[in-house]
Design a protein around this motif. Structure first.
Motif, PDB file in Angstrom:
ATOM      1  N   ASP A  25      23.631  35.234 -16.865  1.00  0.00           N
ATOM      2  CA  ASP A  25      25.131  35.178 -16.849  1.00  0.00           C
ATOM      3  C   ASP A  25      25.940  36.121 -16.222  1.00  0.00           C
ATOM      4  O   ASP A  25      25.869  37.158 -17.010  1.00  0.00           O
ATOM      5  CB  ASP A  25      25.360  34.559 -18.370  1.00  0.00           C
ATOM      6  N   ARG A  50      28.280  31.501 -14.643  1.00  0.00           N
ATOM      7  CA  ARG A  50      28.419  30.289 -15.590  1.00  0.00           C
ATOM      8  C   ARG A  50      29.733  30.303 -15.817  1.00  0.00           C
ATOM      9  O   ARG A  50      30.587  31.441 -15.723  1.00  0.00           O
ATOM     10  CB  ARG A  50      27.353  30.528 -16.659  1.00  0.00           C
ATOM     11  N   ASP A  93      33.077  28.819 -18.726  1.00  0.00           N
ATOM     12  CA  ASP A  93      33.427  28.205 -20.195  1.00  0.00           C
ATOM     13  C   ASP A  93      33.801  26.724 -20.047  1.00  0.00           C
ATOM     14  O   ASP A  93      33.765  26.069 -20.900  1.00  0.00           O
ATOM     15  CB  ASP A  93      34.362  29.061 -21.046  1.00  0.00           C
ATOM     16  N   ASP A 138      24.669  22.507 -15.613  1.00  0.00           N
ATOM     17  CA  ASP A 138      23.730  23.726 -15.856  1.00  0.00           C
ATOM     18  C   ASP A 138      24.547  24.967 -15.652  1.00  0.00           C
ATOM     19  O   ASP A 138      24.325  26.153 -16.378  1.00  0.00           O
ATOM     20  CB  ASP A 138      22.366  23.803 -14.826  1.00  0.00           C
ATOM     21  N   ARG A 148      28.366  27.213 -19.723  1.00  0.00           N
ATOM     22  CA  ARG A 148      27.919  28.035 -21.018  1.00  0.00           C
ATOM     23  C   ARG A 148      27.905  27.326 -22.194  1.00  0.00           C
ATOM     24  O   ARG A 148      28.627  26.294 -22.616  1.00  0.00           O
ATOM     25  CB  ARG A 148      28.965  29.263 -21.186  1.00  0.00           C
ATOM     26  N   PRO A 149      26.818  27.721 -23.146  1.00  0.00           N
ATOM     27  CA  PRO A 149      26.814  26.929 -24.529  1.00  0.00           C
ATOM     28  C   PRO A 149      28.204  26.820 -25.025  1.00  0.00           C
ATOM     29  O   PRO A 149      28.926  27.917 -24.958  1.00  0.00           O
ATOM     30  CB  PRO A 149      25.697  28.093 -25.164  1.00  0.00           C
ATOM     31  N   GLY A 150      28.565  25.853 -25.621  1.00  0.00           N
ATOM     32  CA  GLY A 150      29.688  25.450 -26.296  1.00  0.00           C
ATOM     33  C   GLY A 150      30.927  25.212 -25.142  1.00  0.00           C
ATOM     34  O   GLY A 150      32.029  25.078 -25.890  1.00  0.00           O
ATOM     35  N   ARG A 173      29.250  20.986 -23.747  1.00  0.00           N
ATOM     36  CA  ARG A 173      27.763  21.548 -23.917  1.00  0.00           C
ATOM     37  C   ARG A 173      27.310  22.099 -25.347  1.00  0.00           C
ATOM     38  O   ARG A 173      28.303  22.941 -25.885  1.00  0.00           O
ATOM     39  CB  ARG A 173      27.438  22.552 -22.841  1.00  0.00           C
ATOM     40  N   PRO A 174      26.364  21.709 -26.110  1.00  0.00           N
ATOM     41  CA  PRO A 174      26.205  22.297 -27.355  1.00  0.00           C
ATOM     42  C   PRO A 174      26.063  23.923 -27.291  1.00  0.00           C
ATOM     43  O   PRO A 174      25.434  24.476 -26.401  1.00  0.00           O
ATOM     44  CB  PRO A 174      24.688  21.602 -27.708  1.00  0.00           C
ATOM     45  N   ALA A 175      26.316  24.476 -28.388  1.00  0.00           N
ATOM     46  CA  ALA A 175      26.570  25.897 -28.312  1.00  0.00           C
ATOM     47  C   ALA A 175      25.139  26.415 -28.708  1.00  0.00           C
ATOM     48  O   ALA A 175      24.269  25.630 -29.326  1.00  0.00           O
ATOM     49  CB  ALA A 175      27.503  26.092 -29.558  1.00  0.00           C
TER      50      ALA A 175
END
Ligand SMILES: C[S@@+](CC[C@H](N)C(=O)[O-])C[C@H]1O[C@@H](n2cnc3c(N)ncnc32)[C@H](O)[C@@H]1O
Length: 254
Positions: free
Chosen positions: A37, A184, A186, A208, A211-213, A252-254
């Motif tokens: 990242d 990546r 947010d 893809d 970012r997570p969350g 996107r799941p954290a």
């Protein structure tokens, strides 16, 4: 021993240059300890020369007209996610990017908005030569669109040059570049082509990169091509589609 993200990105760039496919590099990146990242400014990777430098923006009209550009969804998402990086796919004259920039600035966030667009127009901009707001706005010169310069002028007029970075290539190619550079985001806003296969490819390419969350969201739920593609992608990946004002969202799941 883990190697730095910067070194990983450099190694991937060299490997790509020597013929490794993106698919192989992506698998290698997923297996790497850091997950990859890039946390710097993409502008520094993308442009050797400031795209706004010396641009005569005063000679362009004050026209940032577009579609769904002033939606309250932008402000709500920026406030909720406090993004460090936003990618927009489909910018046109910059309406939505400028709305995002305004909210980012209001909150004093150290963020970057990367605008991916060929500035050559989507299918619907080329189907009716009498349509001033679509075909007319492409502003062809010797048969080639000059819309990009209207976008640049709008960013300059609004004083948002430091926040908004143009990336003038096709959306899937841009996603490949982001993957190669471990970039990546947010928030990723999808508003490019409205044709089902194109939208589906944008979803596959950009999911893809969230970012997570983070949130992948988009415009034009009313267009069959958009709705069918989002529904298909969500179904295949076990995701729930939610709606915020005029936008659809995938979180996107954290
Ligand atoms: C509906 S407009 C975007 C509207 C904009 N978000 C606004 O606020 O007004 C769609 C844009 O997507 C761009 N576009 C369409 N297909 C694309 C592709 N495959 N790659 C990059 N840009 C594309 C077009 O050039 C056009 O500027």
């Amino acid at each position: 021993m883990s190697i730095s993200r910067c070194a990983q990105s450099w190694i991937k760039g060299v490997a790509y240059h020597f013929g490794f496919s993106l698919r192989r590099l992506r698998v290698a990146s997923r297996n790497a300890a850091s997950g990859g990242d890039f946390t710097g400014k993409v502008r520094s990777l993308l442009h050797k020369v400031d795209p706004y430098e010396g641009f005569p923006w005063q000679s362009y009209p004050d026209d940032a007209s577009g579609w769904g550009s002033a939606s309250p969804a932008f402000g709500e998402l920026v406030a909720a996610k406090r993004p460090q990086r936003i990618i927009e796919v489909g910018t046109w004259k910059g309406g939505s990017a400028l709305t995002l920039a305004e909210h980012v600035a209001q909150l004093g966030l150290d963020a970057e908005i990367i605008c991916v667009d060929t500035w050559l127009g989507a299918l619907e901009m080329w189907t009716d030569q009498e349509d001033e707001s679509r075909f007319g706005s492409l502003a062809l010169k010797h048969g080639y669109p000059t819309l990009y310069y209207q976008f640049l002028a709008n960013v300059c007029r609004a004083g948002r040059q430091s926040l908004i970075t143009p990336f003038p290539i096709p959306s899937v190619t841009a996603a490949q570049w982001f993957a190669l550079r471990d970039v990546r985001a947010d928030l990723i806003y999808i508003d490019g082509s409205h044709e089902e296969e194109d939208v589906y490819q944008d979803l596959v390419s950009y999911w893809d990169l969230v970012r997570p969350g983070g949130v992948l969201f988009g415009d034009d739920w009313g267009w069959d091509g958009v709705r069918f593609a989002v529904e298909r992608f969500a179904r295949e990946n076990g995701l729930t589609i939610t709606h915020r004002h005029d936008k659809w969202e995938l979180v996107r799941p954290a």
